[in-house]
Design an enzyme around this catalytic site. Structure first.
Site, mmCIF file in Angstrom:
data_model
loop_
_atom_site.group_PDB
_atom_site.id
_atom_site.type_symbol
_atom_site.label_atom_id
_atom_site.label_comp_id
_atom_site.label_asym_id
_atom_site.label_seq_id
_atom_site.Cartn_x
_atom_site.Cartn_y
_atom_site.Cartn_z
ATOM 1 N NE ARG A 17 47.880 -6.094 35.360
ATOM 2 C CZ ARG A 17 49.014 -6.503 35.899
ATOM 3 N NH1 ARG A 17 50.132 -5.819 35.687
ATOM 4 N NH2 ARG A 17 49.049 -7.578 36.660
ATOM 5 C CB CYS A 76 41.330 -0.439 44.037
ATOM 6 S SG CYS A 76 42.271 0.826 43.157
#
Length: 345
Positions: A236, A106
């Protein structure tokens, strides 16, 4: 695409995205072809302290795909305690995860500044120690531990191979590699050679999952062909288009894929909202949290700009439904910009 000795269904994987890939969306992705998923990121530290909201993120649904619990943290002792607590709770609920996945990729500032996520790429030995601690705890339930990493911290330090070897030596059952450095965040373009290098460096029985910029069947084929990876992870591009899993599967296995109609897309978006309202038990909260989640379903449709404007002001389910019905207005403009990408792992 393969299944490894640890019974992990490596194949078409849904990436973890905070605020998006909850139980409802994971179940939807499974219905449309995803074979594996990970939960939204769960804080090991917050789990140690017994935070109820954090524990709720780890809850699994019966109709979702085989799913790993994804943890982030940088202290091995906390990681071990968190794994034991979460697996104990999962056992009570009768819904065990497929694996425990450690997030080392992340890039979000608030995660990195705490020494978590992709900050760990700067310390391969610590990455290995975290996996070892998690595995020691998870072994009591015979649950495998995996790791999700990036290409490196920056272009001068692309050390994915080094980190992958460390976590594999510590007992990781699989490794997911995002083909960007932390410095690159989510900028267009990924380095497939890094994923290929990790695949070449690890034993064959440890699957490597390729992640980054997979938005079409062609992207999936390129990832598989050029890296030799054992599975792919989609993030995404699946938001608003969970049918991407079905499209990729059809392409890989020579099946026919029929794209969803506009009505099917809108109906699916509203069904997702209804489920989230039911799970949260608070309509206003669910609608507020889902404004940005429904928006991607409208991409490419005539009139979506006006519909998004109304959707972002919705308070009730009826408001959200009315906003989506705006797409049927013959006077709506055709201009439509894609919504901002969620800056999540």
């Amino acid at each position: 695409m393969k299944t490894n000795e640890s019974r992990l269904p490596i194949g078409l994987c849904l990436a973890p995205m905070a605020g998006f890939t909850d139980k409802a969306f994971r179940a939807l992705a499974a219905r449309l072809g995803a074979t594996y998923a990970t939960t939204e990121m769960v804080s090991a530290k917050a789990t140690v302290y017994g935070d109820e909201k954090t524990l709720a993120l780890a809850a699994l649904a019966e109709d979702e795909p085989c799913t790993a619990l994804q943890l982030f943290g940088h202290e091995p002792d906390d990681m071990a305690v968190a794994v034991r607590r979460l697996l104990t709770e999962a056992e009570k609920q009768g819904r065990m995860p497929a694996a425990v996945d450690l997030n080392m990729g992340c890039p979000v500032k608030k995660i990195v500044t705490s020494g978590d996520g992709s900050a760990l790429m700067r310390d391969p030995a610590l990455c290995g120690a975290l996996v070892a601690a998690a595995k020691d705890a998870a072994d009591a339930w015979n649950i495998p531990v995996t790791a999700k990493i990036r290409a490196g911290w920056d272009n001068a330090h692309k050390n994915a191979v080094t980190v992958a070897k460390e976590v594999a030596a510590a007992g990781a059952a699989a490794v997911t590699v995002h083909g960007r450095t932390r410095e690159e965040m989510y900028r267009p373009g990924i380095d497939l050679s890094v994923i290929a290098a990790v695949r070449d460096a690890l034993p064959e029985n440890i699957p490597v999952i390729g992640n980054g910029d997979i938005a079409s069947p062609e992207d999936a084929r390129r990832m598989l062909t050029e890296t030799g990876c054992d599975g792919i992870m989609i993030g995404r591009a699946a938001l608003g288009n969970p049918w991407l899993f079905a499209a990729i599967r059809a392409d890989l296995f020579g099946e026919t894929f029929v794209p969803p109609t506009r009505e099917e897309k809108l109906g699916t978006a509203l069904a997702l909202l209804r489920r989230i309202i039911a799970e949260k038990g608070d309509e206003a909260l669910a609608v507020r949290e889902c404004r940005g989640r429904l928006s991607p379903f409208l991409t490419g449709m005539r009139g979506c700009a006006a519909a998004r404007d109304k959707l972002h002001r919705a308070v009730t389910y009826e408001d959200a439904e009315a906003a989506l019905r705006t797409l049927g207005d013959a006077n709506a403009g055709a201009s439509c910009q894609k919504p901002p990408d969620p800056r999540k792992p």
